[in-house]
Scaffold this active site. Structure first.
Site, PDB file in Angstrom:
ATOM      1  CG  HIS A   1      -1.983  -0.997   1.233  1.00  0.00           C
ATOM      2  ND1 HIS A   1      -3.246  -0.807   0.726  1.00  0.00           N
ATOM      3  CD2 HIS A   1      -1.963  -2.257   1.704  1.00  0.00           C
ATOM      4  CE1 HIS A   1      -3.965  -1.900   0.896  1.00  0.00           C
ATOM      5  NE2 HIS A   1      -3.214  -2.802   1.479  1.00  0.00           N
TER       6      HIS A   1
ATOM      7  CB  THR B   1     -10.134   4.886  -0.864  1.00  0.00           C
ATOM      8  OG1 THR B   1      -9.558   5.279   0.389  1.00  0.00           O
ATOM      9  CG2 THR B   1      -9.487   3.615  -1.345  1.00  0.00           C
TER      10      THR B   1
ATOM     11  CE  LYS C   1     -13.699   5.847   1.290  1.00  0.00           C
ATOM     12  NZ  LYS C   1     -12.681   5.890   2.361  1.00  0.00           N
TER      13      LYS C   1
ATOM     14  CE  LYS D   1      -6.118  13.942  -0.053  1.00  0.00           C
ATOM     15  NZ  LYS D   1      -6.352  12.714  -0.781  1.00  0.00           N
ATOM     16  NE  ARG D   2      -2.723  10.139   9.651  1.00  0.00           N
ATOM     17  CZ  ARG D   2      -2.497   9.397  10.733  1.00  0.00           C
ATOM     18  NH1 ARG D   2      -3.461   8.652  11.255  1.00  0.00           N
ATOM     19  NH2 ARG D   2      -1.311   9.407  11.333  1.00  0.00           N
TER      20      ARG D   2
ATOM     21  CE  LYS E   1      -2.020  10.829   2.657  1.00  0.00           C
ATOM     22  NZ  LYS E   1      -2.716   9.886   1.754  1.00  0.00           N
TER      23      LYS E   1
HETATM   24  C1  26V Z   1       2.616   2.229   7.586  1.00  0.00           C
HETATM   25  C2  26V Z   1       3.163   2.314   8.825  1.00  0.00           C
HETATM   26  C3  26V Z   1       4.591   2.479   8.928  1.00  0.00           C
HETATM   27  C4  26V Z   1       5.095   2.219  10.295  1.00  0.00           C
HETATM   28  C5  26V Z   1       4.250   2.819  11.342  1.00  0.00           C
HETATM   29  C6  26V Z   1       2.858   2.324  11.302  1.00  0.00           C
HETATM   30  C7  26V Z   1       2.332   2.278   9.933  1.00  0.00           C
HETATM   31  C8  26V Z   1       0.962   2.171   9.761  1.00  0.00           C
HETATM   32  C9  26V Z   1       0.437   2.097   8.517  1.00  0.00           C
HETATM   33  C10 26V Z   1       1.262   2.130   7.434  1.00  0.00           C
HETATM   34  C11 26V Z   1       0.653   1.963   6.117  1.00  0.00           C
HETATM   35  C12 26V Z   1       0.671   3.132   5.289  1.00  0.00           C
HETATM   36  C13 26V Z   1       0.173   2.753   3.982  1.00  0.00           C
HETATM   37  C14 26V Z   1      -1.178   3.303   3.661  1.00  0.00           C
HETATM   38  O1  26V Z   1      -1.987   3.637   4.487  1.00  0.00           O
HETATM   39  N1  26V Z   1      -1.387   3.367   2.403  1.00  0.00           N
HETATM   40  C15 26V Z   1      -2.595   3.873   1.834  1.00  0.00           C
HETATM   41  O2  26V Z   1      -3.380   2.749   1.454  1.00  0.00           O
HETATM   42  C16 26V Z   1      -4.585   3.122   0.837  1.00  0.00           C
HETATM   43  C17 26V Z   1      -5.357   1.869   0.587  1.00  0.00           C
HETATM   44  O3  26V Z   1      -4.711   1.097  -0.361  1.00  0.00           O
HETATM   45  C18 26V Z   1      -4.302   3.892  -0.426  1.00  0.00           C
HETATM   46  O4  26V Z   1      -5.523   4.303  -0.993  1.00  0.00           O
HETATM   47  C19 26V Z   1      -3.445   5.113  -0.134  1.00  0.00           C
HETATM   48  O5  26V Z   1      -3.066   5.741  -1.333  1.00  0.00           O
HETATM   49  C20 26V Z   1      -2.211   4.689   0.618  1.00  0.00           C
HETATM   50  O6  26V Z   1      -1.465   5.813   1.040  1.00  0.00           O
END
Ligand code: 26V
Length: 804
Positions: free
Chosen positions: A352, A648, A652, A540-541, A546
């Site tokens: 992701h 996403t 929406k 968004k975050r 972004k």
């Molecule tokens: C990464 C990490 C890194 C270490 C700390 C904890 C943590 C928690 C979550 C993540 C994942 C980040 C990846 C993420 O959220 N990606 C998003 O995924 C969405 C669903 O596929 C996508 O639409 C977004 O573009 C993407 O940024």
């Protein structure tokens, strides 16, 4: 269901749970009684569903994710069961408004953002498609923090969601399993076989809690299993001497800390022991329960790949690889090759993010200390991998090191998944191409068939039908009910492309939803917003890639332009932001502070505020998104090309009639393909152009020097006109002090963005044209349904089918 029946179920539940009559119950008690009645209905349907798929010995999906951003459940469940109207009527008899009960429910915020919400959308879709599925995660006592903005600064507060949110959870204490941390590994030979035992370890109990997930108009109810960490209570506290007693309590607290809180970051790997423990607890407990369930119905684990598809949602559950291997080798006596084969054929992985700082890596010493047996297995996986790579890329040490699972004293979770899983996918076309061409290129080279794409999708019945009932009602009138089951049927709306009355109705509905949002804004921020203004939304975050900063710089530019020319004829705009920043992310917090400062400047200036308003809404979460999205005209999707895996929110917003203003990044590419050039506002560098510019040597100062408008707003950052100074932001844009200057090319895209925003304004003046665009966006959004995405996973990756 008749309302009399509902009332009698509610009365019974109320008496049972609170010992009071329904008409004497508090709102909270009524809310709980309603949820419990709904939960009972789900249990019945689930039992029927389970016996059907068990009889058919159907293959199941196990969706492993550290995050599920469930949001609220009552509205969703009533809607899916087709019971909203009858419950509303029954409650009206008690003088209770169902909408008031909806407001009581806290969000289950067990996720950070897109990845967690996607997992929840997919659970909904699997239930709607009758696919037997279980989601596994942790029962965090505290979900994503509550955000408050105080003097421009983000403050984080604990989210005690279980207070009211626990009604949906059913504990199964009798099914608790033990997970082992630390200790030593003892190996010996017995009857010619290698035997393994972990000793002196710290045991932690994982207790499962079930949350049922309904599907729309569906006989299927799936469940989310959330594990809670508990200290094993078999030690007799009283028998301890005082010192040991304190130690025992301490150990208790340490064990239970594992599921206390969701890590509120999605941007940066920190290598914290607690997070590794969270991952192992939920992975090990889940796999133990999957294996046990399999052996209840089949006589060996040989058939696991035929009956179970285990999905690894990003690398966070990557320990599935060595843990499944461990169970097969140590607990069931498989040899390596056979065990590895079962792991490969059972496991699949979705990536992701391409942001290297978010790709999980663990310090090797920490990994070895916490998970000694798992470490041995990962080391053996790595040894075999490196041997194999040596034959494919003989002597190419750099490449082999890049692909290794253990290198530079780190364990790399993405490589662990790539080395094992039978399928690996990205989440939009562009993203999947980037995985193949760039970050996972060397793995793609040796196993091209592993790689595939599944463009993300959303549970559109939540995001359109439930959160925008006015639009849904009109759509049913115009195109019939087909779209409720099949999102592609939205395309029928195209026949009204130029129908004046339909376009006017769309405008009226948007206007209504904007009034609802105006009321929310007035209550939460004390700002009066004009519902006739363009609602320009970025939710968004908060992350530098972004580029919320690009949005703010444009607002500052507008401010300057209006100050210069107070009679400028532009349509009024309301810029709406909502975003949480990771608690330790300095720059992101600076950007929030900047948005806050700009909103104060703009909203208090009589010459400007009639034309521009800026609103930052605190505490972005699923239930807030459900209010903002139906009211949006413009959907800001302005990441630097190549960095947003999919997005996403863009989907929406589109399905609610907002027009995308975006770069060709993530799923914006597919949105563009769907709606065509005329129904999207594209700007900025493309992903290959970004690459090219890096190669050539990007110097933001050239843009600063060459563009007076840009220079004016950058200078504002440090001049003090914003009330305080934003030196760090200016510095990050212009100087090379840490990393590259302007690493997200905000300055390079500034001019293109400003010109496109001018076009947005001009277009909006022609309402008919704008609502043409809006209509096309709704009509073409069917592709982005989670039903479609899940069907692709089911066909191409999991090989599962829905149950008839
Ligand atoms: C990464 C990490 C890194 C270490 C700390 C904890 C943590 C928690 C979550 C993540 C994942 C980040 C990846 C993420 O959220 N990606 C998003 O995924 C969405 C669903 O596929 C996508 O639409 C977004 O573009 C993407 O940024």
């Amino acid at each position: 269901m008749q309302k009399e029946k509902i009332l009698s179920l509610l009365s019974e539940k109320c008496m049972q749970s609170f010992g009071c009559d329904l008409d004497e119950a508090t709102k909270q008690q009524t809310y709980r009684a309603v949820c419990l009645v709904v939960r009972d209905l789900l249990v019945q349907t689930r039992n029927d569903f389970c016996s059907r798929y068990e009889k058919q010995q159907a293959k199941q999906v196990y969706y492993m994710s550290m995050e599920f951003l469930v949001g609220t459940s009552l509205h969703n469940n009533l809607y899916n069961l087709g019971l909203e109207d009858s419950f509303r009527a029954a409650l009206a008899d008690l003088n209770v408004d169902l909408d008031d009960l909806y407001e009581i429910e806290p969000d289950a915020g067990l996720g950070n953002g897109g990845l967690g919400r996607l997992a929840s959308c997919y659970m909904d879709a699997m239930s709607s498609l009758h696919i037997p599925a279980t989601g596994f995660s942790l029962r965090y006592e505290f979900g994503i923090f509550k955000q408050k903005i105080i003097d421009g600064w983000q403050m984080e507060f604990p989210d005690n969601w279980l207070d009211m949110g626990d009604v949906w959870l059913i504990p199964r204490k009798e099914d608790a399993v033990e997970v082992k941390f630390g200790g030593q590994v003892h190996e010996w030979m017995q009857d010619g076989k290698l035997k393994i035992e972990q000793y002196d370890y710290t045991p932690v109990l994982a207790v499962p809690y079930d949350m049922f997930i309904s599907g729309y108009d569906s006989g299927a109810v799936n469940k989310l299993v959330l594990w809670s960490a508990k200290s094993p209570s078999n030690m007799d506290m009283n028998a301890f001497s005082r010192g040991d007693y304190v130690k025992a309590i301490e150990q208790n607290a340490m064990a239970e800390a594992i599921s206390k809180v969701l890590y509120p970051a999605d941007d940066h790997v920190e290598g914290k022991i607690l997070r590794l423990k969270q991952q192992y607890l939920f992975v090990s407990a889940s796999l133990q329960s999957i294996v046990k369930n399999h052996l209840k119905h089949f006589d060996s684990l040989d058939s696991l790949p035929q009956k179970a598809a285990i999905h690894i949602n990003d690398t966070h559950p990557a320990l599935c690889v060595p843990e499944l291997l461990r169970i097969l080798l140590d607990d069931y006596g498989y040899d390596w090759d056979r065990a590895w084969d079962i792991c490969q054929n059972t496991l699949a992985y979705t990536n992701h993010t391409v942001m290297s700082e978010a790709l999980e890596r663990w310090p090797e010493y920490l990994f070895r200390e916490q998970l000694p047996r798992i470490y041995q297995l990962v080391a053996e996986i790595n040894r075999r991998l490196v041997n194999q790579l040596n034959t494919v890329y003989p002597g190419d040490l750099a490449k082999i090191e890049y692909m290794a699972v253990i290198a530079n004293n780190e364990v790399r979770m993405a490589n662990l998944c790539l080395a094992c899983c039978h399928k690996v996918n990205g989440v939009s076309k562009l993203h999947s191409d980037i995985l193949k061409d760039s970050i996972f290129h060397d793995y793609y080279h040796i196993a091209p068939d592993k790689f595939t794409n599944v463009t993300n999708g959303i549970a559109y019945r939540r995001w359109l039908c439930q959160s925008n009932p006015k639009l849904t009602e009109k759509l049913r009138e115009w195109i019939g009910d087909g779209f409720l089951h099949d999102a592609n049927a939205l395309e029928k709306l195209m026949k009204y492309y130029d129908k004046a009355n339909v376009l006017q109705d769309l405008q009226k509905i948007k206007r209504y939803n904007k009034e609802v949002l105006c009321n929310y804004i007035a209550r939460s921020n004390g700002i009066n917003v004009d519902p006739n203004s363009i609602f320009d939304v970025q939710i968004k975050r908060l992350h530098e890639y972004k580029r919320q900063l690009l949005n703010v710089l444009h607002i500052m530019h507008l401010y300057c332009v209006i100050k210069e020319n107070p009679n400028l004829d532009i349509p009024p705009r309301t810029f709406i932001f909502a975003a949480k920043a990771s608690a330790g992310y300095f720059m992101a917090k600076q950007v929030i502070r900047l948005i806050d400062a700009v909103s104060k400047l703009v909203n208090s200036d009589p010459a400007v505020r009639e034309k521009v308003k800026v609103v930052f809404l605190e505490d972005y979460k699923v239930s807030l998104a459900e209010i903002i999205i139906p009211a949006a005209d413009i959907s800001e999707q302005i990441s630097i090309a190549g960095k947003e895996a999919s997005g996403t929110g863009n989907m929406k917003l589109m399905i609610n009639g907002a027009v995308t203003l975006g770069t060709l990044d993530g799923a914006n590419v597919e949105i563009h393909e769907q709606v065509g050039d005329d129904n999207i506002f594209l700007f900025g560098l493309t992903a290959p152009e970004v690459e090219e510019l890096w190669k050539k040597g990007y110097n933001p100062v050239e843009y600063y020097n060459g563009n007076l408008e840009l220079r004016r707003v950058i200078d504002m950052l440090t001049s003090g006109v914003l009330g305080s100074r934003f030196d760090e932001i200016a510095k990050s844009l212009l100087t090379n002090s840490y990393g590259a200057a302007d690493a997200y090319m905000t300055l390079a895209d500034f001019d293109s963005y400003v010109r496109k925003q001018e076009e947005v304004g001009r277009t909006y003046l022609d309402k008919r044209k704008f609502f043409n665009m809006s209509l096309v966006n709704i009509a073409k959004a069917g592709l982005f349904s989670a039903d479609r995405a899940v069907t692709e996973y089911a066909d191409d990756i999991w090989q599962v089918k829905g149950i008839k």
